[in-house]
Design a protein around this motif. Structure first.
Motif, PDB file in Angstrom:
ATOM      1  N   TYR A  66      -8.460 -12.368  15.354  1.00 41.75           N
ATOM      2  CA  TYR A  66      -8.003 -12.070  14.010  1.00 41.75           C
ATOM      3  C   TYR A  66      -8.490 -10.680  13.635  1.00 41.75           C
ATOM      4  CZ  TYR A  66     -12.677 -12.896  12.147  1.00 41.75           C
ATOM      5  OH  TYR A  66     -14.008 -12.813  11.884  1.00 41.75           O
ATOM      6  N   SER A  67      -7.812 -10.060  12.712  1.00 46.15           N
ATOM      7  CA  SER A  67      -8.196  -8.739  12.237  1.00 46.15           C
ATOM      8  C   SER A  67      -8.941  -8.907  10.926  1.00 46.15           C
ATOM      9  CB  SER A  67      -6.945  -7.889  12.018  1.00 46.15           C
ATOM     10  OG  SER A  67      -7.304  -6.638  11.497  1.00 46.15           O
ATOM     11  N   SER A  68     -10.179  -8.440  10.894  1.00 45.33           N
ATOM     12  CA  SER A  68     -10.922  -8.540   9.647  1.00 45.33           C
ATOM     13  C   SER A  68     -10.344  -7.543   8.659  1.00 45.33           C
ATOM     14  CB  SER A  68     -12.402  -8.259   9.879  1.00 45.33           C
ATOM     15  OG  SER A  68     -12.582  -6.921  10.265  1.00 45.33           O
ATOM     16  N   GLU A  69     -10.442  -7.854   7.419  1.00 45.02           N
ATOM     17  CA  GLU A  69      -9.869  -6.983   6.410  1.00 45.02           C
ATOM     18  C   GLU A  69     -10.795  -5.808   6.156  1.00 45.02           C
ATOM     19  OE1 GLU A  69      -8.425  -8.827   2.890  1.00 45.02           O
ATOM     20  OE2 GLU A  69      -7.831 -10.618   3.989  1.00 45.02           O
ATOM     21  N   LEU A  70     -10.271  -4.612   6.355  1.00 42.05           N
ATOM     22  CA  LEU A  70     -11.035  -3.412   6.046  1.00 42.05           C
ATOM     23  C   LEU A  70     -10.956  -3.115   4.564  1.00 42.05           C
ATOM     24  CD1 LEU A  70      -9.848  -1.172   8.997  1.00 42.05           C
ATOM     25  CD2 LEU A  70     -12.000  -2.399   8.781  1.00 42.05           C
ATOM     26  N   GLY A  71      -9.953  -3.654   3.936  1.00 44.59           N
ATOM     27  CA  GLY A  71      -9.741  -3.453   2.516  1.00 44.59           C
ATOM     28  C   GLY A  71      -8.537  -4.271   2.100  1.00 44.59           C
ATOM     29  N   VAL A  72      -8.356  -4.372   0.815  1.00 47.02           N
ATOM     30  CA  VAL A  72      -7.235  -5.136   0.293  1.00 47.02           C
ATOM     31  C   VAL A  72      -6.430  -4.226  -0.618  1.00 47.02           C
ATOM     32  CG1 VAL A  72      -6.592  -7.149  -1.081  1.00 47.02           C
ATOM     33  CG2 VAL A  72      -8.570  -7.268   0.431  1.00 47.02           C
ATOM     34  N   ALA A  73      -5.118  -4.280  -0.479  1.00 49.89           N
ATOM     35  CA  ALA A  73      -4.248  -3.468  -1.315  1.00 49.89           C
ATOM     36  C   ALA A  73      -4.195  -4.042  -2.724  1.00 49.89           C
ATOM     37  CB  ALA A  73      -2.849  -3.424  -0.713  1.00 49.89           C
ATOM     38  N   LYS A  74      -4.157  -3.145  -3.717  1.00 47.46           N
ATOM     39  CA  LYS A  74      -4.009  -3.572  -5.104  1.00 47.46           C
ATOM     40  C   LYS A  74      -2.572  -4.035  -5.307  1.00 47.46           C
ATOM     41  CE  LYS A  74      -5.875   0.364  -6.559  1.00 47.46           C
ATOM     42  NZ  LYS A  74      -6.116   1.456  -7.471  1.00 47.46           N
ATOM     43  N   GLU A  75      -2.393  -5.011  -6.168  1.00 43.81           N
ATOM     44  CA  GLU A  75      -1.060  -5.527  -6.444  1.00 43.81           C
ATOM     45  C   GLU A  75      -0.497  -4.877  -7.701  1.00 43.81           C
ATOM     46  OE1 GLU A  75       1.209  -9.738  -7.304  1.00 43.81           O
ATOM     47  OE2 GLU A  75      -0.721  -9.758  -6.284  1.00 43.81           O
ATOM     48  N   TYR A  76       0.720  -4.374  -7.588  1.00 44.62           N
ATOM     49  CA  TYR A  76       1.408  -3.759  -8.722  1.00 44.62           C
ATOM     50  C   TYR A  76       2.575  -4.631  -9.145  1.00 44.62           C
ATOM     51  CZ  TYR A  76      -1.293   0.493  -8.173  1.00 44.62           C
ATOM     52  OH  TYR A  76      -2.330   1.393  -8.112  1.00 44.62           O
ATOM     53  N   ILE A 163      -4.471   1.274   5.137  1.00 36.63           N
ATOM     54  CA  ILE A 163      -5.912   1.018   5.054  1.00 36.63           C
ATOM     55  C   ILE A 163      -6.579   1.361   6.382  1.00 36.63           C
ATOM     56  CG2 ILE A 163      -7.651  -0.808   4.843  1.00 36.63           C
ATOM     57  CD1 ILE A 163      -5.714  -2.089   2.724  1.00 36.63           C
ATOM     58  N   ASN A 164      -5.954   0.953   7.483  1.00 37.60           N
ATOM     59  CA  ASN A 164      -6.490   1.261   8.811  1.00 37.60           C
ATOM     60  C   ASN A 164      -6.460   2.757   9.106  1.00 37.60           C
ATOM     61  OD1 ASN A 164      -6.977  -1.432   9.300  1.00 37.60           O
ATOM     62  ND2 ASN A 164      -5.114  -1.745  10.474  1.00 37.60           N
ATOM     63  N   ALA A 165      -5.506   3.474   8.501  1.00 40.59           N
ATOM     64  CA  ALA A 165      -5.391   4.925   8.708  1.00 40.59           C
ATOM     65  C   ALA A 165      -6.358   5.710   7.825  1.00 40.59           C
ATOM     66  CB  ALA A 165      -3.961   5.376   8.450  1.00 40.59           C
ATOM     67  N   GLY A 166      -7.093   5.026   6.947  1.00 37.10           N
ATOM     68  CA  GLY A 166      -8.108   5.699   6.145  1.00 37.10           C
ATOM     69  C   GLY A 166      -7.727   5.982   4.706  1.00 37.10           C
ATOM     70  N   TYR A 167      -6.603   5.452   4.245  1.00 40.72           N
ATOM     71  CA  TYR A 167      -6.223   5.646   2.843  1.00 40.72           C
ATOM     72  C   TYR A 167      -7.148   4.806   1.967  1.00 40.72           C
ATOM     73  CZ  TYR A 167      -2.143   8.319   4.150  1.00 40.72           C
ATOM     74  OH  TYR A 167      -1.326   9.292   4.652  1.00 40.72           O
ATOM     75  N   LYS A 168      -7.637   5.414   0.915  1.00 40.06           N
ATOM     76  CA  LYS A 168      -8.632   4.755   0.056  1.00 40.06           C
ATOM     77  C   LYS A 168      -8.018   3.953  -1.081  1.00 40.06           C
ATOM     78  CE  LYS A 168     -11.845   6.889   2.358  1.00 40.06           C
ATOM     79  NZ  LYS A 168     -11.767   6.491   3.717  1.00 40.06           N
ATOM     80  N   ASP A 169      -6.930   4.453  -1.661  1.00 38.22           N
ATOM     81  CA  ASP A 169      -6.313   3.823  -2.827  1.00 38.22           C
ATOM     82  C   ASP A 169      -4.920   3.327  -2.429  1.00 38.22           C
ATOM     83  OD1 ASP A 169      -5.647   2.960  -5.346  1.00 38.22           O
ATOM     84  OD2 ASP A 169      -5.488   4.972  -6.221  1.00 38.22           O
ATOM     85  N   VAL A 170      -4.856   2.099  -1.925  1.00 45.87           N
ATOM     86  CA  VAL A 170      -3.604   1.538  -1.416  1.00 45.87           C
ATOM     87  C   VAL A 170      -3.125   0.433  -2.346  1.00 45.87           C
ATOM     88  CG1 VAL A 170      -2.514   0.345   0.532  1.00 45.87           C
ATOM     89  CG2 VAL A 170      -4.271   2.070   0.952  1.00 45.87           C
TER      90      VAL A 170
END
Length: 190
Positions: A66-76, A163-170
């Protein structure tokens, strides 16, 4: 070669002792190659992304990844995206991840098109390569990006890639274009 292939042709419901024996054989094979200065691709741990974790062996010798979550995208929601399309923010970019023909049939105003299905590596490209391929500047990793597609599946994929590519605010517009049309959002055509 045949012995190596046999290691991977285990029945799905093999006993756990058989799985351990064959797992040990695979380990010995990889060790013997490593001592000889070679390492098969399937035995190299560097092949897998660093964020992946190995779960314990399960009955039948199956291994789960499984891939651990590096971050979670905000929901719009619709109202958030509508406001962004009416009053663009230089620190946030709306991105349509559908294919170019879908984008041409109508998209949310101010959205750029980066198709995830045919261009999944887009956010991993250098800025020069990205601009050559798409004709516009690559979104900066320190700026916000909000993804949408038709129904929310492809946008979720692109959000994780970002997120994997390094974007901070997704961010992710989960309702996507179907929700946009349903709520009366105006479509723009190139």
């Amino acid at each position: 070669m045949a012995a190596r292939r046999a290691l991977f042709r285990l029945p799905l419901r093999a006993s756990s002792s058989a799985a351990l024996r064959n797992g040990a054989a695979a380990s010995r094979y990889a060790s013997s190659l490593a001592s000889a200065g070679a390492q098969p691709k399937w035995a190299a741990t560097a092949v897998l992304p660093a964020q992946w974790r190995l779960l314990g062996k399960r009955a039948g010798g199956q291994t789960r990844w499984y891939s651990s979550e590096l971050g979670v995208a905000k929901e719009y929601k619709f109202d958030d995206v509508k406001q962004l399309s009416e009053k663009p923010d230089e620190n946030v970019q709306l991105i349509d991840v559908r294919e170019p023909q879908e984008y041409a049939n109508g998209h949310i105003p101010t959205a750029l098109n980066i198709p995830v299905t045919t261009q999944p590596d887009a956010l991993f490209l250098s800025p020069e390569e990205f601009e050559d391929r798409f004709g516009f500047a690559k979104p900066a990793t320190d700026k916000g990006v909000i993804f949408y597609c038709k129904a929310g599946v492809r946008s979720a994929t692109m959000a994780q890639l970002a997120i994997n590519a390094g974007y901070k605010d997704v961010g992710e517009y989960k309702g996507s274009y179907m929700d946009w049309e349903k709520n009366g959002g105006k479509a723009e055509k190139p």
